[in-house]
Scaffold this active site. Sequence first.
Site, PDB file in Angstrom:
ATOM      1  N   GLY A 306       0.826  -1.193   0.000  1.00  0.00           N
ATOM      2  CA  GLY A 306       0.000   0.000   0.000  1.00  0.00           C
ATOM      3  C   GLY A 306       0.860   1.242   0.000  1.00  0.00           C
ATOM      4  O   GLY A 306       2.094   1.178   0.038  1.00  0.00           O
ATOM      5  N   PHE A 310       2.821   8.871   4.466  1.00  0.00           N
ATOM      6  CA  PHE A 310       4.136   8.572   5.010  1.00  0.00           C
ATOM      7  C   PHE A 310       5.066   8.064   3.926  1.00  0.00           C
ATOM      8  O   PHE A 310       6.246   8.391   3.877  1.00  0.00           O
ATOM      9  CB  PHE A 310       3.984   7.503   6.092  1.00  0.00           C
ATOM     10  CG  PHE A 310       5.249   7.151   6.827  1.00  0.00           C
ATOM     11  CD1 PHE A 310       6.223   6.378   6.241  1.00  0.00           C
ATOM     12  CD2 PHE A 310       5.454   7.590   8.116  1.00  0.00           C
ATOM     13  CE1 PHE A 310       7.378   6.031   6.916  1.00  0.00           C
ATOM     14  CE2 PHE A 310       6.601   7.255   8.803  1.00  0.00           C
ATOM     15  CZ  PHE A 310       7.560   6.475   8.208  1.00  0.00           C
ATOM     16  N   ASP A 424      -5.733   9.337  14.687  1.00  0.00           N
ATOM     17  CA  ASP A 424      -6.040   8.898  13.322  1.00  0.00           C
ATOM     18  C   ASP A 424      -6.616   7.485  13.319  1.00  0.00           C
ATOM     19  O   ASP A 424      -6.240   6.641  12.500  1.00  0.00           O
ATOM     20  CB  ASP A 424      -4.785   8.968  12.449  1.00  0.00           C
ATOM     21  CG  ASP A 424      -5.123   9.055  10.953  1.00  0.00           C
ATOM     22  OD1 ASP A 424      -6.278   9.368  10.625  1.00  0.00           O
ATOM     23  OD2 ASP A 424      -4.231   8.817  10.130  1.00  0.00           O
TER      24      ASP A 424
END
Length: 617
Positions: A306, A310, A424
């Site tokens: 993925g 970041f 988050d």
Amino acid sequence: MVVTPLNLRSISFIFFFLLSFRAQKAQEPTYLGSNCHNTPQQPLSSAYQTNLNRILRWMSSDASTSKGYNHKTIGNDGDAVYGLYDCRGDVVGYFCQFCVSFAAKQALQRCPNRVSAMVWYEYCILRYSNENFFGKILTHPTWHGVGTKNVSYSNMSEIQKGEDFVRCLIRKATKETNQLYYKGGFNLSATERRYGMVHCSRDLTSESCRQCLETILAQIPKCCEQKIGWFIWSGTCMIRYDDKMFYLLYNQTSSLPVPNLETDWFRLSSFHKIQTEETWTTDLLIIPLATILQSTDNFSEAFKLGEGGFGSVYKGILQDGRQIAVKRLSEFSSQGSEEFNNEVLFIANLQHRNLVKLLACCLDENEKILVYEYLPNKSLDFHLFDDEKRKQFDWKLRLRIINGIARGILYLHEDSRVTVIHRDLKASNVLLDHDMNPKISDFGLARAFEIGQSQEKTKRVMGTYGYMAPEYAMQGLFSVKSDVFSFGVLLLEIICGKKNSGLYMSEHGQTLLFYAWRIWCAGKCLELMDPILIKSFIGCQVERCIHIGLLCVQEDAKDRPTMSDVVVMLVSETMALPKPKHPAFSIGRIASKEVPTSRSSKNLSNNDVTFTISIPR
């Protein structure tokens, strides 16, 4: 510890590395000394400099595939460079390669403009010269280091026992195994044990190795025998003796093993001030970049799991077959170093069955890489929001996932050493292990609270659309209650199998929260349930979970329960629940056509978008 004659301040008997992430720099392997062989400083010929650079690059590269030792000559006649590297016998695999690579970078600085140099680190030696030195013994000068503890007068026999033990190691290294290296230990008494090691540069013969070791052993009475811990080394051999096991363990007669998380990777200790009066320490392994590249096939697209703000996440396979997840910070990351620091700091310190486990990190060649346990069942959203995969999620499994996530958040808020706000929480940040147990991940936005602190305000709001509490999204205020809000959204998503933003364009034209609130008020809350659950659900449990979810997403943070309350409410079927007030963002609205994006994933959904809002002063 006193070291002579190089004025070295101290020699570490442990193989920790210190890293300050505030400085963003990993510390080097423990330096022992260098010897420029009394050669004068003078400009090197261009041909010699070229050959020297080539030999240093060769050593750095070759150490990753050799058995810890090799030598080579590059060039001819007066421009030839003779180079050798040798790692200590207990240092194997990529651990050796890291040390040699660092030594190769440092050699020119330790002995600038010299045709001959030798550099020692605790685990390796690197040497080059314009003269052929292969197979030649060096016994002068020698260097030694001693510990602080003295041999007790009541146990002076240790001196003789220690010498006999070292001679036994020499015999095993040179006559019985011909490995030019041996380590071991013996029981000095019923309560005390001693450890030793001998090692020779592997370009020597067994006889030359024995002569070198016997020569430096003869110097021990002059410098070291009154001390419990000591070591002595020359350019071609070394002896060490201590009351602590200082060496790495593997079978001395076997072939060198593949990299091991507990032995072949460097260990770092980092120290951080976390807004409290206590210092939080991190003890973490550092994995060399060479291991990362090999395990991910040089960050192959085929290994990619993925991608987000970041950077990218890759699956890695070590040589022994173990699987890892590799998170690589992109140089163009919209988040960057601060989030990297948070990941290392929080996940390395926080240990809970419902939090993802951080195994190591890598900072080679300006890379910032995190290595996690590999969780084969990917993220919760990968299953939950897919029409086919969701069919495998019966009510029993969904309830177990809800409880696991709640316990993980409770640990962050109340049971860890400091209060941690995740900021988050969302379906894509909940990973699933082999048994589908949930593990909270991605601590890049996490913050720690001081003792007694209840909330904090930021001008830079970062989070994910659909999961952020209203006070955080609109005012920059965050607290444990903002995580509770995100959990409530996630709980309702798990029950209905739809995203909070997924109803925007449906016939309802409203958010999941408002839809859940409307049907709850109408006494029809089971209509929210995913139809797939019709054969496995327990009505009272589903209704109770929806009720808890609505309590968590109430508009006013003060009205929301704490996570400890939530955990109790989830496990108790008899505890009375208060009536929820209307949820945040309860006015139906159409989704904006444009959402600022800083994260995406080929396997993740649109509500995984993390964005930044700068609040005006």
